[in-house]
Scaffold this motif. Structure first.
Motif, PDB file in Angstrom:
ATOM      1  N   PRO A 153      66.124 -25.056 -43.151  1.00 41.86           N
ATOM      2  CA  PRO A 153      67.267 -24.463 -42.437  1.00 41.86           C
ATOM      3  C   PRO A 153      67.150 -24.641 -40.926  1.00 41.86           C
ATOM      4  O   PRO A 153      68.144 -24.901 -40.241  1.00 41.86           O
ATOM      5  CB  PRO A 153      67.190 -22.981 -42.818  1.00 41.86           C
TER       6      PRO A 153
ATOM      7  N   VAL B 146      69.557 -25.595 -46.837  1.00 39.76           N
ATOM      8  CA  VAL B 146      69.546 -24.305 -47.512  1.00 39.76           C
ATOM      9  C   VAL B 146      69.311 -24.499 -49.003  1.00 39.76           C
ATOM     10  O   VAL B 146      68.635 -23.702 -49.650  1.00 39.76           O
ATOM     11  CB  VAL B 146      70.853 -23.546 -47.244  1.00 39.76           C
TER      12      VAL B 146
ATOM     13  N   VAL C 218      68.634 -13.862 -50.158  1.00 39.94           N
ATOM     14  CA  VAL C 218      69.045 -14.510 -48.904  1.00 39.94           C
ATOM     15  C   VAL C 218      69.438 -15.957 -49.135  1.00 39.94           C
ATOM     16  O   VAL C 218      70.503 -16.397 -48.712  1.00 39.94           O
ATOM     17  CB  VAL C 218      67.910 -14.415 -47.865  1.00 39.94           C
ATOM     18  N   THR C 219      68.576 -16.701 -49.834  1.00 36.14           N
ATOM     19  CA  THR C 219      68.888 -18.124 -49.957  1.00 36.14           C
ATOM     20  C   THR C 219      70.109 -18.351 -50.827  1.00 36.14           C
ATOM     21  O   THR C 219      70.923 -19.222 -50.544  1.00 36.14           O
ATOM     22  CB  THR C 219      67.695 -18.907 -50.519  1.00 36.14           C
TER      23      THR C 219
ATOM     24  N   SER D  45      73.224 -17.262 -48.945  1.00 40.55           N
ATOM     25  CA  SER D  45      73.407 -18.183 -47.836  1.00 40.55           C
ATOM     26  C   SER D  45      73.943 -19.520 -48.323  1.00 40.55           C
ATOM     27  O   SER D  45      74.839 -20.110 -47.711  1.00 40.55           O
ATOM     28  CB  SER D  45      72.069 -18.367 -47.125  1.00 40.55           C
TER      29      SER D  45
ATOM     30  N   HIS E  82      77.426 -21.087 -47.244  1.00 41.21           N
ATOM     31  CA  HIS E  82      77.489 -22.408 -46.630  1.00 41.21           C
ATOM     32  C   HIS E  82      78.588 -23.243 -47.286  1.00 41.21           C
ATOM     33  O   HIS E  82      79.408 -23.857 -46.615  1.00 41.21           O
ATOM     34  CB  HIS E  82      76.148 -23.142 -46.787  1.00 41.21           C
TER      35      HIS E  82
ATOM     36  N   SER F  93      72.828 -21.743 -40.310  1.00 36.46           N
ATOM     37  CA  SER F  93      71.531 -22.241 -40.752  1.00 36.46           C
ATOM     38  C   SER F  93      70.412 -21.572 -39.976  1.00 36.46           C
ATOM     39  O   SER F  93      69.382 -21.196 -40.531  1.00 36.46           O
ATOM     40  CB  SER F  93      71.455 -23.747 -40.550  1.00 36.46           C
TER      41      SER F  93
ATOM     42  N   THR G  70      69.843 -18.262 -41.324  1.00 38.28           N
ATOM     43  CA  THR G  70      69.075 -18.273 -42.558  1.00 38.28           C
ATOM     44  C   THR G  70      67.591 -18.383 -42.252  1.00 38.28           C
ATOM     45  O   THR G  70      66.760 -17.668 -42.809  1.00 38.28           O
ATOM     46  CB  THR G  70      69.525 -19.460 -43.433  1.00 38.28           C
TER      47      THR G  70
ATOM     48  N   LEU H 272      64.775 -15.598 -43.075  1.00 38.06           N
ATOM     49  CA  LEU H 272      63.635 -15.913 -43.925  1.00 38.06           C
ATOM     50  C   LEU H 272      62.339 -15.576 -43.213  1.00 38.06           C
ATOM     51  O   LEU H 272      61.383 -15.086 -43.811  1.00 38.06           O
ATOM     52  CB  LEU H 272      63.670 -17.394 -44.316  1.00 38.06           C
TER      53      LEU H 272
ATOM     54  N   LEU I 187      77.971 -12.952 -45.240  1.00 35.41           N
ATOM     55  CA  LEU I 187      76.555 -13.291 -45.248  1.00 35.41           C
ATOM     56  C   LEU I 187      75.748 -12.284 -44.436  1.00 35.41           C
ATOM     57  O   LEU I 187      74.772 -11.706 -44.921  1.00 35.41           O
ATOM     58  CB  LEU I 187      76.362 -14.704 -44.669  1.00 35.41           C
TER      59      LEU I 187
ATOM     60  N   THR J 267      72.985  -9.727 -46.131  1.00 40.33           N
ATOM     61  CA  THR J 267      71.599  -9.946 -45.739  1.00 40.33           C
ATOM     62  C   THR J 267      71.144  -9.158 -44.514  1.00 40.33           C
ATOM     63  O   THR J 267      70.337  -8.247 -44.627  1.00 40.33           O
ATOM     64  CB  THR J 267      71.350 -11.443 -45.497  1.00 40.33           C
TER      65      THR J 267
END
Lengths: 481, 101, 625, 200
Positions: free
Chosen positions: C12, C39, C93-94, C97, C101, C122, C125, C129, C263, C268
């Motif tokens: 990301p 991602v 999260v991923t 995300s 996206h 990105s 993200t 993370l 998002l 998140t």
């Protein structure tokens, strides 16, 4: 007793000095590139040889005149690398300013040989000879621009005051010799260490003179006065040369003399260094503010940086010495880049002198301006550059030895210092250029300055390896005594 | 019998005389160079005195090398001096102050 | 493991750099491709980690990647702590995300800042993370601030619009206020434990707490340090997770593009506070007072922000208040020591709230950026897919079994019910009423948007149609997730729980909420207006959002300005500028000029300085010897 | 006072007085000559301190070469005007201060109470067949060979530096001899016959 393997780098450089001298005599003016290439080749070869013998354990060589150890090797490598860049930056300058054919290279190599002798000296005699072999070519290099009055004035000032400093150093060494009965660093250390509680006064008397000699070479108040004048008056390339590698060598000499030879007098030299360091930091930073000449401003900042380096010695611990060494290396990289850019910017018949000459550099060559900004940030000690970490480790060493007040002074004057560095950045970025022509560089110079600038960042973000290296040099057991 | 004290005091006087010469001479650059030679002479004598009283040859060896270096130094100093004279037609110390501040 | 983490974290970041710096060079399509790819890679790797930890029950791993710096005995490490909590969060999260996206490709089409947008999300993200994989407070703080920064950038994404700037500024300032608490909390941890790594801190905590360290904050008072640290850290969480009274920034953050709302401001970032408290749960367990504080704050937020949702007319704001309310539920769960329930609700909420936002975004996009629900209605016919997805989201939010929201919310209410700490009964009542309110506001929005008569003007009606696959595909995936997550997690007794619901109070409260909404907005649309007239004072309070904004505006904004003006006039200009800055500047200039004059340029003066220097030093040393 | 002491003091006095002469003489030629006297006197002291070789070298190298160089340069510079001694007259008390301070410190430092060497060091007179030259040579070419080589490089540097600084090759107005051109010359170039038009 005579191990020639351990002095291979010195032998190689000496042979190459002769080769360069002869080649330079017989080649034509326009094939000057040969001399240059040979010079750089010498440095590379010496570096390789030094690396080859790096792992050999610490040994005294030539009946104790010289020593092979990691400290010396690391300092030598620093000297080769910085000198390599110095020659790269100054190549065009030498040609354009008509400073002779191969003389600058030849003198430079001799000086480098002197530095090598100096940093691995283990006897007052080699120490002195190395120091002189380092200094004499620089006096000549300063005067090499023979049509410029200022250069000549700088040279004679440097010469006479340098001779005075050598004499002071020798006077001090003679006293220490007289009191200890030896010229050998280990033996002197043993004699002094033997009766560590009460020293004969003569030791302290000699020590002051020795410290004065060292302070002159580093450029510390009140022995600093040559420095701004020489930096300003000397041809830019000579300034570049004398600002970088000799500094490293002289710090090496300081380590040899104070840390290895006179640890028994630590209480005394700590007191001396505190006074000198505080004065230097204050004077250097204050006077730099009112300078209009960029070389002079950097010269005063050099004085201040010298004061900072001493802080590590004042701390008097292994952490302090390694911090001082780390600062020295950081300073070498920074001043290499800063003076390098000044040298690169100088054109035929035009030396970059005043800060105004950098006006609008960003419009003319953004990359160069960016690099200069990085270097100045680093000198000011702002993160994430190497200068920040260098200052941090010094302060840390000081605080851990309870010199908190000294650390406070250091930080305070550093804040004052930020002002004049930022002024240069302001001039580069926000003022209109006097000359709108874009400024382009040769590829090798461009690459060198890029490496130089990014090294500032790299070691600022990943300082671990270099710091660890510096620390290992001062672990007990790696030194001869 | 020469005593160590008196010998060292003589060299101290010689050393301070050369320092004085360096400071008080304001007109002739060449005298400054001579003062440097005087200083080194004082240092050399110092080493020889100690060498004598310590019965140690190292001091004399040091002097031998200082002499060599001093000769080299003199050569370079005089070369610079000649350049200055050629350029400025004077070797007056008090006129050499374009670099200051 | 380290390689896997690198593969999660770096793509990301690389995507963000590529799209951000080289966006104009590589073009729009390439920009979204690299970021989506980045991602996607981290999503796949997260799946692997999820499998290892959740399904295969791998043990906790603490990895130190490299030492950034050392200060005394103190080490600044970059390191990762991977356990079930992290694995779950990574997954949330991923996956969200990734969907956002993809969704953004459709939603942001034609926007001038297309590449910038993808670079930001990105980067977000990556930062998120970093936050959830951190094994120490510094790295957590890095991620914490980085997500805050990106959030600020994205709220003000359309920086030419005044409300967007205002909203981003507000978010920034409120978060700064809470950061003060957070930083003080970290400072407290350092002083008390001497380290910033989670594991040693949590391991030492019981021992340290046993010695009952106290601190005197005000003269004569004595506080438990653990409580102080917990509350300070929680103040940080209050800002990030928008708890009363620091919630005011979240509704304003709706000025950003809708995918961002989904998002960052729903799924998140706002859950970072909840995550942080859950991560430090052993520490919080040691302080009953801190838990009470958390419980009360959470329950209050859950109820009162939910009520505000009832009077909003902007579809995104309704969902935003709903987010506040649901965050209140999560925090209340933390307060009741039901950390697992809180995280469970976090996961389900991520799914259905992202779904609601994206569905709302789909509506907004179909109506050409119209957000006022009063101008919508009857969209059911034009947007059948969006309609059904929104319905799924609404049912999940209202906690109707067997949708996922039911399971998590039920767990929370049950935990609060069973809790015995102070304030638990208040919290229970508040959460119960909250259930009713939740159903009411979300179905109010649902009915206003999709049912009733179409209020959009007839000319544009023909243009209303479903958007492309990049829009509806994420909706469908999230809808499926919203339906199933709860059942998957509670797979053993899912059915039993669902059946049990029919005899429990929350279920009937939710049904009542739905019926009320149906009655007021479909059958008798006049009722709301009448009520608003009759209880105009209440309505006024709600419209004014309990006066938080006005209070802030008057007391803090104006007060600060007045104080600032005063300080500027007297403190800054007179004392600092004239006295200290210019004064010290003048002093320095004067000193410099004087020192400069010492450098005369004469060799003999230089030599003199050296000689005096050396003689003075000798004399000094001789005298003290 | 023994004879040896008397000679030592005579030499010392001579050395110091000529040093004073060096620093105060207005004419650099006089200064250089005073310096020569000073060197010779100190060479005498060195001989008394049993450093025979160095005493000789001092006279040979210093007086014979370096001082000659100095004199040579002084002559070459052709300084017609003697400078005034203004600075000296004004600041000499200051110089005396430095002198007194340093000498006072020195006396204090080497007082036997502070320096044990001063009271118990007794120089052993060397036997008659002792050769200082031999002893020095033995160590310089073995133990100190490394330093010896470095000293050689320093002298090389001095040569390079002096030549590259003082050599005039880059100036166009320098008159130089071009040997190859000189050798290649032909008879025609050497001699030009000019017809004498004046008288038959």
């Amino acid at each position: 007793m005579f191990n020639f393997t351990l002095i291979l780098p010195e032998l190689f450089v000496l042979c190459m000095v002769c080769v360069v001298m002869l080649v330079d005599l017989f080649v034509e003016q326009r094939q000057q590139v040969l001399t240059y290439a040979l010079t750089q080749l010498t440095l590379v070869g010496a570096a390789i040889l030094t690396l080859c013998i790096y792992c050999i354990p610490t040994t005294a060589n030539f009946s104790g005149l010289t020593v092979h150890d990691h400290l010396g090797s690391v300092l030598k490598l620093a000297i080769y690398i910085t000198s390599f860049f110095v020659f790269l930056y100054s190549r065009n300058y030498f040609r354009q300013q008509n400073m002779g054919k191969g003389e600058p290279y030849l003198l430079g190599l001799c000086s480098i040989l002197g530095m090598m002798v100096l940093v691995s000296a283990h006897n007052f005699l080699t120490l002195y000879l190395g120091l002189e072999l380092m200094s004499l070519p620089i006096y000549a290099l300063t005067a090499l621009q023979r049509d410029k009055e200022q250069a000549l004035e700088a040279a004679i000032k440097y010469f006479i005051l340098g001779a005075l400093a050598s004499a002071l150093l020798l006077y001090g060494l003679s006293m220490i010799y007289g009191a200890s009965g030896s010229l050998d660093i280990t033996q002197v250390a043993n004699v002094i260490g033997a009766n560590s509680t009460q020293h004969p006064l003569i030791f302290v008397f000699g020590l002051v003179f020795v410290v004065a000699g060292l302070a002159f070479k580093i450029g510390l108040v009140p022995f600093h006065m040559w420095l701004p004048d020489v930096y300003t008056g000397a041809p830019n390339a000579a300034t570049l040369f004398l600002a970088v590698a000799p500094k490293v060598a002289v710090i090496g000499m300081t380590i040899r003399l104070l840390v290895e030879c006179l640890p028994g007098l630590q209480v005394q030299w700590q007191e001396l260094l505190i006074v000198i360091s505080v004065l230097s930091m204050i004077l250097g930073n204050f006077v730099a503010i009112v300078q209009t000449n960029i070389k002079r401003m950097l010269a005063y900042s050099t004085i201040a940086h010298g004061g900072y380096i001493l802080l590590g010695f004042i701390a008097g611990t292994a952490a302090g010495y390694s911090a001082a060494l780390f600062y020295t290396l950081a300073y070498a990289i920074m001043s290499l880049g800063a003076f390098g850019i000044i040298t690169l910017l100088s054109k035929q018949g035009f030396d970059v002198e005043t800060i105004e000459d950098l006006q609008g550099l960003n419009d003319r060559n953004p990359w160069l301006a960016f690099m200069m900004m990085l270097l100045l940030f680093s000198m000011a000690g702002l993160p994430p550059t190497i200068g920040f970490f260098a200052k941090l480790s010094l302060i840390e060493a000081l605080v851990s030895t309870h010199f908190v007040w000294l650390a406070c002074i250091a930080m305070l004057v550093a804040v004052i210092g930020v002002y004049y560095y930022l002024r240069v950045i302001k001039v580069m970025y926000f003022d209109k250029p006097l000359d709108n022509k874009p400024f382009s560089l040769a590829w090798d110079a461009k690459m060198a300055i890029t490496i130089n600038g990014l090294a500032i960042l790299y070691f600022g973000i990943f300082p671990g390896a270099l710091i660890t290296l510096c620390q290992q040099l001062f672990w007990s057991g790696t030194m001869l005594n | 019998m020469i005593t160590l004290n008196s010998a060292l005091i003589v060299t101290a006087i010689l050393f301070s005389l050369s320092l004085i010469g360096l400071v008080l001479n304001r007109h002739n650059l060449i005298v400054l160079l001579m003062c440097v030679e005087l200083m080194l002479l004082a240092v050399n004598t110092n080493f020889i005195i100690f060498s004598h009283f310590l019965n140690d040859l190292a001091g004399q060896v040091f002097v031998f090398f200082i002499l060599a270096v001093a000769a080299a130094e003199a050569a370079i100093g005089l070369a610079i001096l000649i350049l200055i004279f050629r350029k400025q037609k004077t070797i007056n110390v008090s006129e050499l102050n374009t670099l200051k501040g | 493991m380290q390689l896997l983490l690198t593969a999660i974290l770096l793509p990301p970041l690389l995507g963000a750099i590529l799209a951000g710096i080289f966006g104009t060079i590589i073009g729009r399509v390439a920009s979204h491709r690299v970021t989506v790819l980045g991602v996607l890679i981290s999503f796949i790797c997260s799946c692997i980690i999820f499998k290892n930890f959740i399904l295969d029950h791998q043990s906790t791993q603490n990895i130190i990647a490299y030492t950034w710096g050392t200060s005394g005995a103190f080490q600044f490490n970059v390191g990762f702590l991977i356990d079930n909590l992290t694995a779950t969060m990574l997954m949330v999260v991923t996956s969200v995300s990734l969907l956002v996206h993809v969704y953004s490709i459709g939603y942001m089409r034609g926007d001038a800042g297309y590449q910038r947008f993808f670079s930001y999300i990105s980067l977000f993200t990556f930062a998120m993370l970093m936050l959830i994989t951190a094994n120490n407070f510094f790295q957590l703080f890095f991620g914490w601030e980085a997500v805050g920064l990106v959030s600020y950038l994205l709220i003000g994404f359309w920086f030419t619009r005044e409300p967007a700037n205002f909203g981003s500024l507000k978010a920034f300032i409120v978060n700064r206020v809470s950061d003060v608490g957070f930083i003080l909390g970290i400072g407290g941890v350092i002083t008390l434990f001497g380290t910033v790594d989670f594991l040693p801190v949590l391991a030492q905590a019981p021992k340290v707490a046993a010695s009952l360290p106290t601190i005197s904050l005000f003269a004569g008072t004595s506080w438990s340090i653990i409580t102080v640290i917990c509350i300070l850290l929680f103040i940080g969480a209050m800002g990030k997770s928008a708890q009363m009274p620091l919630h005011i920034w979240l509704p304003e953050s709706m000025e950003g593009p809708t995918p961002i709302s989904a998002l960052i401001h729903a799924a998140t970032m706002v859950t970072a506070g909840v995550y942080m408290v859950a991560r430090l749960s052993p520490l919080y367990e040691l302080s009953a007072s801190a838990l009470t504080f958390i419980l009360v704050i959470g329950a209050t937020t859950a109820l009162f922000t939910g009520i505000l949702g009832v009077v909003q007319n902007d579809i995104k704001r309704v969902i935003a208040y709903s987010t506040l309310s649901q965050l209140g539920y999560m925090v209340a769960a933390l307060g009741a020591s039901a950390f697992a329930a809180g995280i469970f609700h976090l996961v389900t909420h991520a799914a259905f709230k992202a779904l609601l936002f994206l569905a709302a975004g789909s509506v907004i996009l179909a109506l050409h950026h119209e957000q006022d629900m009063r101008k919508m209605g009857g969209l059911r016919r034009y947007l059948p897919l969006t309609y059904s997805c929104f319905l799924v989201g609404a049912l999940a939010l209202a906690a109707i079994p067997p949708f996922s929201g039911f399971y998590s919310k039920d767990a929370i209410i049950e935990a609060v019910h069973l809790s015995t700490i102070h304030g638990a009964s208040y919290a229970y009542v508040a959460l119960m009423i909250g259930v009713f309110v939740t159903a009411l506001y979300i179905f109010r929005a649902f009915f206003m948007t999709f049912h009733g008569s179409c209020s959009a003007n007839s000319a544009s009606q023909d243009n209303i149609r479903e958007n492309g696959w990049v829009i509806w595909l994420p909706l469908v995936i999230l809808a499926i997730a919203s339906i199933t997550i709860g059942m998957i997690v509670k797979h053993a007794d899912a059915l039993q729980l669902a059946l049990h619901a029919f005899t429990s109070l929350p279920f009937w409260l939710a049904i009542a909420g739905i019926v009320t909404a149906w009655f007021c907005y479909v059958i008798r649309p006049a009722i709301p207006a009448m009520l608003a007239n009759k209880f105009s004072w209440l309505y006024y309070i709600l419209i004014k959002k309990y006066g938080f904004d006005d209070f802030n505006q008057i007391v803090f904004v104006r007060g600060t300005r007045a104080l600032a003006q005063l300080l500027y006039n007297y403190g800054d200009q007179r004392l600092i500028d004239d006295g200290l800055v210019n004064g010290s500047g003048r002093l320095i200039q004067w000193i410099s000029a004087t020192l400069k004059r010492l450098q005369t340029g004469y060799i003999y003066n230089y030599a003199l300085a050296m000689i005096i220097g050396v003689l003075a030093l000798v004399l000094w040393q001789m005298l003290i010897a | 006072m023994t004879l040896l002491q008397f000679i030592f003091y005579v030499f010392s006095a001579l050395m110091l007085l000529s040093a004073v002469g060096t620093i105060i003489s207005r004419n650099p030629v006089h200064g250089a000559l005073f310096l020569v006297v000073c060197f010779v006197a100190s060479a005498g002291i060195w001989l008394m301190l049993q450093a025979e070789f160095l005493g000789l070298v001092l006279v040979l190298v210093y007086v014979g070469a370096v001082m000659t160089l100095f004199l040579f340069v002084v002559m070459m510079l052709n300084l017609d005007k003697l400078p005034s001694r203004a600075g000296f007259k004004k600041y000499w008390p200051f110089g005396i201060l430095i002198l007194l301070l340093l000498v006072g410190l020195m006396i204090y430092v080497v007082a036997p109470s502070h320096l044990s060497l001063a009271s118990n060091a007794i120089a052993i007179p060397h036997p008659a067949d002792y050769s200082n030259v031999q002893a020095l040579g033995a160590v310089i070419y073995t133990q100190y060979v490394y330093a010896f080589e470095i000293a050689a490089v320093i002298l090389l540097v001095a040569i390079i530096a002096a030549i590259s600084l003082a050599f005039h090759a880059f100036h166009q107005d320098t008159k130089r001899q071009n040997i190859s051109k000189q050798v290649q010359t032909t008879a025609a170039e050497r001699l030009r016959l000019v017809k004498n038009m004046g008288k038959e």
